[in-house]
Design a protein around this motif. Structure first.
Motif, PDB file in Angstrom:
ATOM      1  N   VAL A 199       0.844  -1.193   0.000  1.00 36.76           N
ATOM      2  CA  VAL A 199       0.000   0.000   0.000  1.00 36.76           C
ATOM      3  C   VAL A 199       0.880   1.243   0.000  1.00 36.76           C
ATOM      4  O   VAL A 199       1.843   1.337   0.759  1.00 36.76           O
ATOM      5  CB  VAL A 199      -0.925   0.028   1.236  1.00 36.76           C
ATOM      6  CG1 VAL A 199      -1.756   1.304   1.265  1.00 36.76           C
ATOM      7  CG2 VAL A 199      -1.815  -1.189   1.264  1.00 36.76           C
ATOM      8  N   LEU A 206       0.138   5.360   0.288  1.00 36.43           N
ATOM      9  CA  LEU A 206      -0.858   6.411   0.505  1.00 36.43           C
ATOM     10  C   LEU A 206      -0.211   7.779   0.290  1.00 36.43           C
ATOM     11  O   LEU A 206       0.963   7.974   0.617  1.00 36.43           O
ATOM     12  CB  LEU A 206      -1.407   6.351   1.931  1.00 36.43           C
ATOM     13  CG  LEU A 206      -2.205   5.116   2.320  1.00 36.43           C
ATOM     14  CD1 LEU A 206      -2.492   5.113   3.808  1.00 36.43           C
ATOM     15  CD2 LEU A 206      -3.504   5.060   1.541  1.00 36.43           C
ATOM     16  N   ALA A 254      -4.568   6.468  -3.089  1.00 35.93           N
ATOM     17  CA  ALA A 254      -3.995   5.212  -2.615  1.00 35.93           C
ATOM     18  C   ALA A 254      -3.655   4.327  -3.805  1.00 35.93           C
ATOM     19  O   ALA A 254      -4.405   4.264  -4.779  1.00 35.93           O
ATOM     20  CB  ALA A 254      -4.966   4.493  -1.690  1.00 35.93           C
ATOM     21  N   THR A 256     -11.063  -2.179  -2.728  1.00 32.07           N
ATOM     22  CA  THR A 256     -11.524  -0.796  -2.880  1.00 32.07           C
ATOM     23  C   THR A 256     -12.448  -0.412  -1.732  1.00 32.07           C
ATOM     24  O   THR A 256     -12.315   0.668  -1.152  1.00 32.07           O
ATOM     25  CB  THR A 256     -12.257  -0.615  -4.225  1.00 32.07           C
ATOM     26  OG1 THR A 256     -11.372  -0.966  -5.279  1.00 32.07           O
ATOM     27  CG2 THR A 256     -12.722   0.809  -4.414  1.00 32.07           C
ATOM     28  N   VAL A 283     -10.305  -0.065   1.585  1.00 31.28           N
ATOM     29  CA  VAL A 283      -9.478   1.155   1.624  1.00 31.28           C
ATOM     30  C   VAL A 283     -10.366   2.390   1.725  1.00 31.28           C
ATOM     31  O   VAL A 283     -10.063   3.333   2.460  1.00 31.28           O
ATOM     32  CB  VAL A 283      -8.553   1.229   0.384  1.00 31.28           C
ATOM     33  CG1 VAL A 283      -7.843   2.556   0.314  1.00 31.28           C
ATOM     34  CG2 VAL A 283      -7.540   0.097   0.430  1.00 31.28           C
ATOM     35  N   SER A 284     -11.476   2.388   1.041  1.00 31.87           N
ATOM     36  CA  SER A 284     -12.409   3.506   1.100  1.00 31.87           C
ATOM     37  C   SER A 284     -12.958   3.681   2.508  1.00 31.87           C
ATOM     38  O   SER A 284     -13.063   4.803   3.017  1.00 31.87           O
ATOM     39  CB  SER A 284     -13.548   3.294   0.114  1.00 31.87           C
ATOM     40  OG  SER A 284     -14.455   4.366   0.173  1.00 31.87           O
ATOM     41  N   THR A 324      -9.911   4.999   4.804  1.00 34.70           N
ATOM     42  CA  THR A 324      -9.270   6.279   4.505  1.00 34.70           C
ATOM     43  C   THR A 324     -10.248   7.379   4.130  1.00 34.70           C
ATOM     44  O   THR A 324      -9.882   8.549   4.136  1.00 34.70           O
ATOM     45  CB  THR A 324      -8.268   6.119   3.346  1.00 34.70           C
ATOM     46  OG1 THR A 324      -8.984   5.701   2.175  1.00 34.70           O
ATOM     47  CG2 THR A 324      -7.183   5.124   3.690  1.00 34.70           C
ATOM     48  N   LYS A 329     -10.174   7.460  -6.442  1.00 38.21           N
ATOM     49  CA  LYS A 329      -8.864   7.842  -5.886  1.00 38.21           C
ATOM     50  C   LYS A 329      -8.036   6.631  -5.470  1.00 38.21           C
ATOM     51  O   LYS A 329      -6.965   6.774  -4.909  1.00 38.21           O
ATOM     52  CB  LYS A 329      -9.042   8.756  -4.667  1.00 38.21           C
ATOM     53  CG  LYS A 329      -9.832  10.016  -4.938  1.00 38.21           C
ATOM     54  CD  LYS A 329      -9.002  10.999  -5.706  1.00 38.21           C
ATOM     55  CE  LYS A 329      -9.789  12.286  -5.836  1.00 38.21           C
ATOM     56  NZ  LYS A 329      -9.063  13.303  -6.544  1.00 38.21           N
ATOM     57  N   ILE A 330      -8.557   5.432  -5.693  1.00 37.84           N
ATOM     58  CA  ILE A 330      -7.872   4.201  -5.294  1.00 37.84           C
ATOM     59  C   ILE A 330      -7.512   3.437  -6.563  1.00 37.84           C
ATOM     60  O   ILE A 330      -8.368   3.113  -7.378  1.00 37.84           O
ATOM     61  CB  ILE A 330      -8.774   3.324  -4.395  1.00 37.84           C
ATOM     62  CG1 ILE A 330      -9.176   4.102  -3.147  1.00 37.84           C
ATOM     63  CG2 ILE A 330      -8.065   2.031  -4.026  1.00 37.84           C
ATOM     64  CD1 ILE A 330     -10.237   3.444  -2.319  1.00 37.84           C
TER      65      ILE A 330
END
Length: 171
Positions: free
Chosen positions: A80, A82, A134, A151, A154-155, A158, A164-165
């Motif tokens: 990952v 970020l 990310a 997805t 992470v959504s 964050t 944005k991923i």
């Protein structure tokens, strides 16, 4: 016989003194006991370091996120990366002073004195950085089910939207 008379007089005096001043003697004895007891040793007075300074660590967050995402079935080992829009910052307490008719304002940051010359500011609020994007690289990055699960995870963690991923298949 002179020595025996002195000793008898001392014994009599101590008995009378003990009966009259029992509490005073107990306080004196307790004080002597407390002076004799060992203390915890000399420790340096170190001011308490605030954990808020290091509360946000981007690398630690990436590592924890990688470990959690790697447990998703079919993902494999996940790396990952970020990015953040800005660093963490603190909002400090301020004291405002207004002068009467002139309307002048004087603002000063509130500072606490801790003795021995050390001072620290008063933090009202700590603002964590906002995530900007990310990138996830994993072996299962080509599977649509795994991509969706990654997805969503992470959504949720964050606050980033799906746009944005980015998820890529790794080696």
């Amino acid at each position: 016989m002179k020595g025996k008379e002195i000793l008898d007089h001392l014994v009599h005096w101590s008995r009378v003194s003990w009966q009259r001043y029992r509490l005073v003697w107990l306080v004196i004895l307790m004080g002597m006991v407390l002076l004799i007891l060992p203390t915890g040793g000399e420790k340096e007075d170190q001011p308490k370091q605030e954990t808020t300074q290091s509360a946000f660590d981007l690398e630690e967050t990436e590592i924890r996120l990688s470990q959690a995402l790697s447990k998703i079935r079919g993902a494999g080992e996940v790396t990952v990366v970020l990015t953040v829009a800005n660093g963490p910052r603190q909002i400090l307490a301020q004291d405002m002073d207004r002068k009467g008719e002139e309307g002048e304002e004087k603002t000063e940051t509130v500072v606490l004195s801790r003795g021995s010359g050390s001072q620290e500011t008063v933090t009202v609020q700590e603002v964590y950085p906002r995530y900007q994007g990310a990138l996830l690289v994993c072996a299962g990055g080509d599977d649509p089910t795994v991509r969706l699960q990654l997805t969503q995870a992470v959504s949720a963690l964050t606050g980033l939207g799906a746009d944005k991923i980015s998820i890529s298949k790794g080696k």
